[in-house]
Design an enzyme around this catalytic site. Structure first.
Site, PDB file in Angstrom:
ATOM      1  N   ASP A   1       0.745  -1.263  -0.127  1.00 46.95           N
ATOM      2  CA  ASP A   1      -0.008  -0.157  -0.234  1.00 46.95           C
ATOM      3  C   ASP A   1       0.798   1.246  -0.088  1.00 46.95           C
ATOM      4  O   ASP A   1       1.485   1.724   0.862  1.00 46.95           O
ATOM      5  CB  ASP A   1      -0.897  -0.152   1.079  1.00 46.95           C
ATOM      6  CG  ASP A   1      -2.227   1.056   1.046  1.00 46.95           C
ATOM      7  OD1 ASP A   1      -1.915   1.949   0.191  1.00 46.95           O
ATOM      8  OD2 ASP A   1      -2.880   1.026   1.922  1.00 46.95           O
TER       9      ASP A   1
ATOM     10  N   HIS B   1      -0.489   4.133  -0.173  1.00 48.94           N
ATOM     11  CA  HIS B   1      -1.059   4.996   0.455  1.00 48.94           C
ATOM     12  C   HIS B   1      -1.461   6.446  -0.142  1.00 48.94           C
ATOM     13  O   HIS B   1      -1.504   7.315   0.861  1.00 48.94           O
ATOM     14  CB  HIS B   1      -0.954   5.151   1.835  1.00 48.94           C
ATOM     15  CG  HIS B   1      -1.954   4.931   3.112  1.00 48.94           C
ATOM     16  ND1 HIS B   1      -2.070   6.166   3.923  1.00 48.94           N
ATOM     17  CD2 HIS B   1      -2.856   4.005   3.407  1.00 48.94           C
ATOM     18  CE1 HIS B   1      -3.058   5.813   4.726  1.00 48.94           C
ATOM     19  NE2 HIS B   1      -3.554   4.511   4.559  1.00 48.94           N
TER      20      HIS B   1
ATOM     21  N   GLU C   1      -0.931  -0.706  -4.023  1.00 48.46           N
ATOM     22  CA  GLU C   1      -2.415   0.093  -3.912  1.00 48.46           C
ATOM     23  C   GLU C   1      -2.048   1.589  -3.706  1.00 48.46           C
ATOM     24  O   GLU C   1      -0.979   2.008  -3.111  1.00 48.46           O
ATOM     25  CB  GLU C   1      -3.024  -0.509  -2.415  1.00 48.46           C
ATOM     26  CG  GLU C   1      -4.197   0.193  -2.036  1.00 48.46           C
ATOM     27  CD  GLU C   1      -4.950  -0.321  -0.841  1.00 48.46           C
ATOM     28  OE1 GLU C   1      -5.501   0.304  -0.234  1.00 48.46           O
ATOM     29  OE2 GLU C   1      -4.788  -1.650  -0.539  1.00 48.46           O
TER      30      GLU C   1
ATOM     31  N   GLU D   1     -10.267   3.138  -2.815  1.00 50.55           N
ATOM     32  CA  GLU D   1     -10.874   3.630  -1.424  1.00 50.55           C
ATOM     33  C   GLU D   1     -11.542   4.769  -1.084  1.00 50.55           C
ATOM     34  O   GLU D   1     -12.382   5.180  -0.082  1.00 50.55           O
ATOM     35  CB  GLU D   1      -9.756   3.140  -0.273  1.00 50.55           C
ATOM     36  CG  GLU D   1      -8.737   4.111  -0.372  1.00 50.55           C
ATOM     37  CD  GLU D   1      -7.672   3.304   0.817  1.00 50.55           C
ATOM     38  OE1 GLU D   1      -7.550   4.193   1.831  1.00 50.55           O
ATOM     39  OE2 GLU D   1      -7.097   2.212   0.594  1.00 50.55           O
TER      40      GLU D   1
ATOM     41  N   HIS E   1     -12.190  -2.641   0.030  1.00 44.13           N
ATOM     42  CA  HIS E   1     -11.425  -1.738   1.130  1.00 44.13           C
ATOM     43  C   HIS E   1     -12.292  -2.051   2.426  1.00 44.13           C
ATOM     44  O   HIS E   1     -13.471  -1.563   2.723  1.00 44.13           O
ATOM     45  CB  HIS E   1     -11.247  -0.345   0.666  1.00 44.13           C
ATOM     46  CG  HIS E   1     -10.522   0.450   1.635  1.00 44.13           C
ATOM     47  ND1 HIS E   1     -11.180   1.556   2.778  1.00 44.13           N
ATOM     48  CD2 HIS E   1      -9.255   0.573   1.900  1.00 44.13           C
ATOM     49  CE1 HIS E   1     -10.375   1.932   3.312  1.00 44.13           C
ATOM     50  NE2 HIS E   1      -9.223   1.444   3.028  1.00 44.13           N
TER      51      HIS E   1
END
Length: 382
Positions: free
Chosen positions: A183, A185, A209, A235, A285
């Site tokens: 991730d 992020h 991700e 997400e 998610h």
């Protein structure tokens, strides 16, 4: 199924639960929350729910249309998260009224189990080798970890080396075919993300991700060309309209709608159907609580292009608490061989320990996102 009343419960570690009760006494539960903004979403639910009192809880599409469209201003994390929790509770009521699980209303099961992955490491991952080995021993077939801490627009290549070293350690601890998701992020900017993905290609990642923020989703195409690693995102996208450009523009291989953010169960199923038409997979998610997870699983079991499910068991945000603390039927949500299995319990399938919810709601929480800065003091993405 006429809606009579509702209650909200802000419970640790960082969750918000909603209970809706009908005149006949059926109770439905939902999880309307934005991580770090639980009180804000609670206020929004309180503004929306007077419109629902006296309405038929079974008219879920009409409820979505009314709550989404009648406010004039629409979309965004707060409004759609409030709507999502309400919608989940309505499905829970509808299922309990009919004696059926939610997935039975959405075409029925397409699978007998769904793989789940476990989070390892923390916000700033250090030694993840032991956590990965533990996950493997617990039967999980995949883990996800944060890639890095704060990264500037153009930063030292030592960040790239550190990420690769951590991934190499996890790969060594788990073997060639174990799933490793990374991730980013949204912390990494385009140039550094491109360099990182190129270096990570030999590790055969399950996906990366949010390699860049969703606001910069036009960069996904460039990043997809830079390395042969599946890209996951979504997400921070809300409703069908928030996913339309992502699906039509290309560059994303896996979408990650959040059932507690994107508009609810039925809206997530619609988004998944849109993705199926573009040959794109779905991995919902869910770093949230047990009601959100139950809602996700209802979608997973009736969605052919869903392939793996996030869950917050053992996640660093939940220190001191367990994902299933608020459930009576914990066994129904205990993973076996890294998979979750459907039950025939009606609605969302959760049996809430309401006494514990009320006790912990009195304690409450005031969880907020951390504020990060780069080495030079500039605000960084968390």
């Amino acid at each position: 199924m006429i809606i009579k009343s509702y209650e909200l419960f802000q419970v640790p570690p960082r969750w918000l639960f909603l209970k809706i009760t009908t005149e006949s006494g059926i109770e439905g539960w939902g999880e309307p929350v934005v991580e770090g903004k639980a009180s804000t979403v609670a206020a929004c639910v309180r503004e929306m729910m007077p419109q629902m009192i006296g309405k038929n809880a079974g008219d879920i599409e009409d409820a979505f249309q009314m709550l989404y469209r009648s406010g004039f201003y629409r979309g965004g994390p707060v409004l759609t998260s409030a709507l999502s929790g309400i919608e989940q509770a309505l499905w829970d009521i509808k299922g309990k009224h009919s004696g059926l699980p939610v997935y039975a209303f959405l075409g029925g099961k397409v699978r007998d189990a769904i793989g789940v992955y476990r989070w390892i490491g923390g916000d700033k991952p250090e030694d993840v080798r032991a956590d990965a080995a533990e996950a493997l021993s617990q039967g999980f077939g995949a883990v996800k970890m944060n890639a890095t801490g704060p990264v500037r627009w153009i930063d030292s290549t030592r960040h790239i080396d550190a990420v690769c070293e951590r991934v190499a350690a996890v790969r060594e601890a788990t073997g060639r075919h174990f799933g490793i998701a990374l991730d980013f992020h949204g912390r990494v900017h385009k140039t550094m993300a491109r360099m990182l993905m190129k270096e990570l290609e030999p590790y055969r990642l399950l996906f990366v991700e949010e390699p860049v923020l969703c606001e910069n989703e036009e960069a996904f195409i460039e990043l997809a060309r830079a390395a042969n690693i599946p890209i996951a995102a979504g997400e921070r996208n809300y409703t069908r309209w928030g996913f339309k450009n992502m699906l039509t523009r290309g560059g994303v291989d896996i979408i990650q709608p959040d059932v507690s953010h994107t508009g609810g169960i039925w809206e997530t199923r619609k988004i998944a159907a849109m993705a199926e038409a573009f040959d794109i997979a779905v991995a919902p998610h869910c770093p949230l609580g047990p009601i959100a997870l139950a809602a996700c699983l209802q979608v997973d079991f009736c969605t052919p292009n869903a392939f793996i499910q996030e869950q917050s068991g053992g996640i660093h945000y939940n220190t001191g608490y367990d994902l299933l603390d608020y459930l009576i039927n914990k066994d129904d949500f205990t993973f076996r061989d890294g998979r979750a299995y459907p039950t025939d319990k009606p609605g969302l399938g959760v049996v809430i320990n309401e006494a514990h919810v009320r006790a912990m709601s009195a304690q409450g929480h005031d969880w907020h996102n951390p504020v990060w800065r780069d080495e030079d003091g500039c605000i960084a993405e968390w």
